[in-house]
Design a protein around this motif. Structure first.
Motif, PDB file in Angstrom:
ATOM      1  N   GLN A  36       0.791  -0.996  -0.165  1.00  0.00           N
ATOM      2  CA  GLN A  36       0.060  -0.092  -0.121  1.00  0.00           C
ATOM      3  C   GLN A  36       1.216   1.062   0.205  1.00  0.00           C
ATOM      4  O   GLN A  36       2.124   1.256   0.971  1.00  0.00           O
ATOM      5  CB  GLN A  36      -0.698   0.031   1.570  1.00  0.00           C
ATOM      6  CG  GLN A  36      -1.395   0.760   1.587  1.00  0.00           C
ATOM      7  CD  GLN A  36      -2.586   1.624   2.783  1.00  0.00           C
ATOM      8  OE1 GLN A  36      -3.408   0.823   2.567  1.00  0.00           O
ATOM      9  NE2 GLN A  36      -2.587   2.361   3.596  1.00  0.00           N
ATOM     10  N   ILE A  37       0.342   1.845  -0.526  1.00  0.00           N
ATOM     11  CA  ILE A  37       0.885   3.832  -0.472  1.00  0.00           C
ATOM     12  C   ILE A  37       0.031   5.108  -0.001  1.00  0.00           C
ATOM     13  O   ILE A  37      -0.645   5.132   0.264  1.00  0.00           O
ATOM     14  CB  ILE A  37       1.131   3.895  -1.800  1.00  0.00           C
ATOM     15  CG1 ILE A  37       1.296   2.989  -3.175  1.00  0.00           C
ATOM     16  CG2 ILE A  37       1.850   5.951  -2.254  1.00  0.00           C
ATOM     17  CD1 ILE A  37       2.090   3.606  -4.698  1.00  0.00           C
ATOM     18  N   SER A  38       1.256   4.631   1.312  1.00  0.00           N
ATOM     19  CA  SER A  38       1.099   5.582   2.322  1.00  0.00           C
ATOM     20  C   SER A  38       1.754   6.754   2.629  1.00  0.00           C
ATOM     21  O   SER A  38       3.342   7.205   1.854  1.00  0.00           O
ATOM     22  CB  SER A  38       1.083   4.833   3.555  1.00  0.00           C
ATOM     23  OG  SER A  38       0.455   3.802   3.160  1.00  0.00           O
ATOM     24  N   THR A  52      -7.852  -4.941  -6.767  1.00  0.00           N
ATOM     25  CA  THR A  52      -7.114  -3.518  -7.613  1.00  0.00           C
ATOM     26  C   THR A  52      -6.544  -4.455  -8.565  1.00  0.00           C
ATOM     27  O   THR A  52      -5.443  -4.898  -8.450  1.00  0.00           O
ATOM     28  CB  THR A  52      -6.514  -2.852  -6.757  1.00  0.00           C
ATOM     29  OG1 THR A  52      -7.101  -1.988  -5.398  1.00  0.00           O
ATOM     30  CG2 THR A  52      -6.283  -1.989  -7.816  1.00  0.00           C
ATOM     31  N   ASN A  53      -7.683  -3.696  -9.939  1.00  0.00           N
ATOM     32  CA  ASN A  53      -6.205  -3.863 -10.964  1.00  0.00           C
ATOM     33  C   ASN A  53      -5.509  -2.633 -11.854  1.00  0.00           C
ATOM     34  O   ASN A  53      -4.452  -1.966 -11.681  1.00  0.00           O
ATOM     35  CB  ASN A  53      -7.449  -4.332 -11.920  1.00  0.00           C
ATOM     36  CG  ASN A  53      -8.371  -5.272 -11.836  1.00  0.00           C
ATOM     37  OD1 ASN A  53      -8.344  -6.167 -10.949  1.00  0.00           O
ATOM     38  ND2 ASN A  53      -8.954  -6.402 -13.354  1.00  0.00           N
ATOM     39  N   TYR A  54      -6.935  -1.273 -11.149  1.00  0.00           N
ATOM     40  CA  TYR A  54      -6.201   0.313 -11.414  1.00  0.00           C
ATOM     41  C   TYR A  54      -6.545   1.299 -11.123  1.00  0.00           C
ATOM     42  O   TYR A  54      -7.704   0.783 -10.202  1.00  0.00           O
ATOM     43  CB  TYR A  54      -6.380   0.944 -12.775  1.00  0.00           C
ATOM     44  CG  TYR A  54      -6.087  -0.441 -14.443  1.00  0.00           C
ATOM     45  CD1 TYR A  54      -4.729   0.062 -14.399  1.00  0.00           C
ATOM     46  CD2 TYR A  54      -6.792  -1.622 -14.701  1.00  0.00           C
ATOM     47  CE1 TYR A  54      -4.700  -1.019 -15.658  1.00  0.00           C
ATOM     48  CE2 TYR A  54      -6.411  -2.336 -16.059  1.00  0.00           C
ATOM     49  CZ  TYR A  54      -5.270  -1.423 -15.985  1.00  0.00           C
ATOM     50  OH  TYR A  54      -4.390  -2.617 -17.957  1.00  0.00           O
ATOM     51  N   SER A  55      -5.725   1.627 -10.180  1.00  0.00           N
ATOM     52  CA  SER A  55      -5.602   2.344  -9.162  1.00  0.00           C
ATOM     53  C   SER A  55      -4.940   4.228  -9.593  1.00  0.00           C
ATOM     54  O   SER A  55      -3.822   4.106 -10.600  1.00  0.00           O
ATOM     55  CB  SER A  55      -4.950   2.224  -8.202  1.00  0.00           C
ATOM     56  OG  SER A  55      -5.206   3.606  -6.747  1.00  0.00           O
ATOM     57  N   ALA A  70      -5.433  -4.318  -2.816  1.00  0.00           N
ATOM     58  CA  ALA A  70      -6.558  -4.799  -2.157  1.00  0.00           C
ATOM     59  C   ALA A  70      -7.618  -3.533  -1.093  1.00  0.00           C
ATOM     60  O   ALA A  70      -6.674  -3.018  -0.535  1.00  0.00           O
ATOM     61  CB  ALA A  70      -6.527  -6.205  -1.310  1.00  0.00           C
ATOM     62  N   VAL A  71      -8.878  -3.733  -1.357  1.00  0.00           N
ATOM     63  CA  VAL A  71      -9.389  -2.153  -0.493  1.00  0.00           C
ATOM     64  C   VAL A  71     -10.378  -2.912   0.194  1.00  0.00           C
ATOM     65  O   VAL A  71     -11.068  -4.043  -0.485  1.00  0.00           O
ATOM     66  CB  VAL A  71      -9.033  -1.295  -1.059  1.00  0.00           C
ATOM     67  CG1 VAL A  71      -8.347   0.020  -1.305  1.00  0.00           C
ATOM     68  CG2 VAL A  71     -10.155  -1.477  -2.823  1.00  0.00           C
ATOM     69  N   PHE A  72     -11.628  -2.687   1.059  1.00  0.00           N
ATOM     70  CA  PHE A  72     -12.424  -2.922   1.797  1.00  0.00           C
ATOM     71  C   PHE A  72     -13.294  -1.324   1.340  1.00  0.00           C
ATOM     72  O   PHE A  72     -12.656  -0.226   1.875  1.00  0.00           O
ATOM     73  CB  PHE A  72     -13.226  -2.890   2.958  1.00  0.00           C
ATOM     74  CG  PHE A  72     -14.007  -3.093   3.692  1.00  0.00           C
ATOM     75  CD1 PHE A  72     -15.016  -3.838   3.500  1.00  0.00           C
ATOM     76  CD2 PHE A  72     -14.434  -1.634   3.992  1.00  0.00           C
ATOM     77  CE1 PHE A  72     -16.218  -4.241   4.235  1.00  0.00           C
ATOM     78  CE2 PHE A  72     -15.787  -1.897   4.357  1.00  0.00           C
ATOM     79  CZ  PHE A  72     -17.109  -3.152   4.552  1.00  0.00           C
ATOM     80  N   VAL A  73     -14.434  -1.333   0.758  1.00  0.00           N
ATOM     81  CA  VAL A  73     -15.096  -0.726   0.655  1.00  0.00           C
ATOM     82  C   VAL A  73     -16.426  -0.969   0.147  1.00  0.00           C
ATOM     83  O   VAL A  73     -17.326  -1.430   0.735  1.00  0.00           O
ATOM     84  CB  VAL A  73     -14.829  -0.006  -1.496  1.00  0.00           C
ATOM     85  CG1 VAL A  73     -15.212   1.579  -1.694  1.00  0.00           C
ATOM     86  CG2 VAL A  73     -13.597   0.241  -1.834  1.00  0.00           C
ATOM     87  N   PRO A  74     -17.349   0.565   1.136  1.00  0.00           N
ATOM     88  CA  PRO A  74     -18.779   0.377   2.080  1.00  0.00           C
ATOM     89  C   PRO A  74     -19.174   0.273   0.627  1.00  0.00           C
ATOM     90  O   PRO A  74     -19.121   0.767  -0.533  1.00  0.00           O
ATOM     91  CB  PRO A  74     -19.237   1.796   2.144  1.00  0.00           C
ATOM     92  CG  PRO A  74     -17.731   2.125   2.391  1.00  0.00           C
ATOM     93  CD  PRO A  74     -16.355   1.807   1.626  1.00  0.00           C
TER      94      PRO A  74
END
Length: 296
Positions: A3-5, A32-35, A130-134
Motif C-alpha cells: 500500500q502507498i502511504s 485492485t486492477n488499476y488505481s 486490496a481494499v475494503f469499500v462500503p
C-alpha cells in the motif's frame, strides 16, 4: 499486501507492507486492477506534508478549529500528544480505482464475488493491492468498458456533480478554468451535453489537449484572444457558467470567472483555490456562486 502511504508530519511517501483489510458488514473486499493518481489532489497533499507545523496550520484552518476545541475539552497536553500521533501516522493515498470483488460482506445483495467494479472514496479506494469499500461507493463496470478506463469513474463523477450543480441549458457557453484531469473530463462532459466550451490554463500544452477533446477555444489567462473568443461564442453577453477546476493559493481563477461572466451568470467551484469575492463586481452582475461537493 502493499500500500502507498504518506507520513503527514514529514511528507514522506512510502510503499508499505500492511495487513489485508478486514471484511465488514455493508461492504466488499476488492482486488485492485488499476488505481488512478489524481495529480492535483495528491500533489496538494505532498506539498502540505512538507510544510512546517505553522504552515500546515495556515493551510488547514478547519483543522486548527478542531484542535482548539480539543484543547478546551481535553487540555493542552492531551491535545498535543493526539495531534503529534496523528501527524506521525501513515495515511493511505488515492480515492479512485477499479478491481474485482473477492469477498462480500453481510447486507450486500447487489454485488457478487468475481464481479468487476469501480470504487470511490478517500480512505477506501486507496493505492493498495486490496481494499475494503462500503457498497454505496462501489458500482459494477458495464460490459465493454476497459478496467483501465473504469478506474477513472470517481474523478468522472466529481466532474459530473459539478455539471449537475451548474444546471446548464442546451447551447449555453461554459468556461473551464484549470485543465488538469478534472478539467479535461469537465470539457468532455460539457461538450457531450451540447454546450459551447472555452478552456483556460496557464499551461498551453493542456489548452491544446482541451481543443483536441472538443473545446471550442482554449488559451492561457493572459491570451489576448480569450476575451474575443468569449464575446464571439456568447454574442457579447458573457459566459453563462464558469467551472473552477484549478488548485492553488491564488484568487486568479475566481477573478477571471467574475470578469467574463454575464449578468446573473453562475460560477461552480469544483477545485480548491482562494475565493476572495469582489463584492461590488459580484453585486453588480448579481452572480451566483455554487459549490460542488465532490461526487454529491
Amino acid at each position: 499486501m502493499r500500500q502507498i502511504s504518506q507520513n503527514y508530519k514529514t511528507g514522506c511517501i512510502r510503499l508499505e507492507n500492511v495487513s489485508m483489510p478486514a471484511l465488514k458488514r455493508g461492504g466488499v473486499l476488492v482486488k485492485t486492477n488499476y488505481s488512478v493518481i489524481s495529480l492535483g489532489t495528491e500533489s496538494m497533499k505532498v506539498r502540505e506534508g512538507k510544510m512546517s507545523l505553522a504552515q500546515k496550520a495556515k493551510a488547514r484552518p478547519d483543522q486548527v478549529k478542531k484542535v482548539m476545541r480539543s484543547v478546551q475539552q481535553q487540555g493542552l497536553s492531551a491535545t498535543y500528544n493526539k495531534v503529534m500521533n496523528k501527524l506521525d501516522s501513515l495515511t493511505p493515498l488515492g480515492y479512485s480505482l477499479s478491481g474485482t470483488v473477492v469477498a462480500v460482506g453481510d447486507g450486500v445483495n447487489d454485488l457478487q464475488v468475481g464481479q468487476k467494479v469501480a470504487c470511490a472514496g478517500a480512505g477506501y479506494a486507496v493505492h493498495a493491492e486490496a481494499v475494503f469499500v462500503p457498497k454505496n461507493l462501489v458500482v459494477p463496470v458495464p460490459d465493454g468498458v476497459k478496467m483501465s478506463h473504469a478506474a477513472f469513474a470517481t474523478i468522472g463523477a466529481i466532474a459530473m456533480q459539478g455539471f449537475r450543480q451548474a444546471e446548464m441549458q442546451l447551447s449555453e457557453t461554459a468556461c473551464v478554468i484549470g485543465l488538469g484531469l478534472l478539467g479535461q473530463l469537465s470539457v468532455q462532459i460539457l461538450k457531450a451535453a451540447g454546450m459551447n466550451v472555452i478552456g483556460v490554463d496557464i499551461d498551453d500544452s493542456r489548452n491544446k489537449v482541451a481543443v483536441e477533446l472538443g473545446a471550442d477555444y482554449a488559451a492561457t489567462p493572459d491570451d489576448p484572444g480569450l476575451l474575443a473568443a468569449v464575446a464571439r461564442l456568447t454574442g457579447g453577453r458573457g459566459i453563462d457558467c464558469s467551472f473552477i477546476t484549478a488548485s492553488g493559493n491564488t484568487n486568479a481563477p475566481l477573478e477571471l470567472s467574475v470578469e467574463i461572466a454575464r449578468d446573473r451568470g453562475r460560477i461552480v467551484d469544483i477545485g480548491k483555490t482562494r475565493l476572495d469575492l469582489s463584492w461590488n463586481d459580484c453585486y453588480m452582475k448579481e452572480l451566483d456562486l455554487r459549490f460542488s461537493r465532490a461526487y454529491g
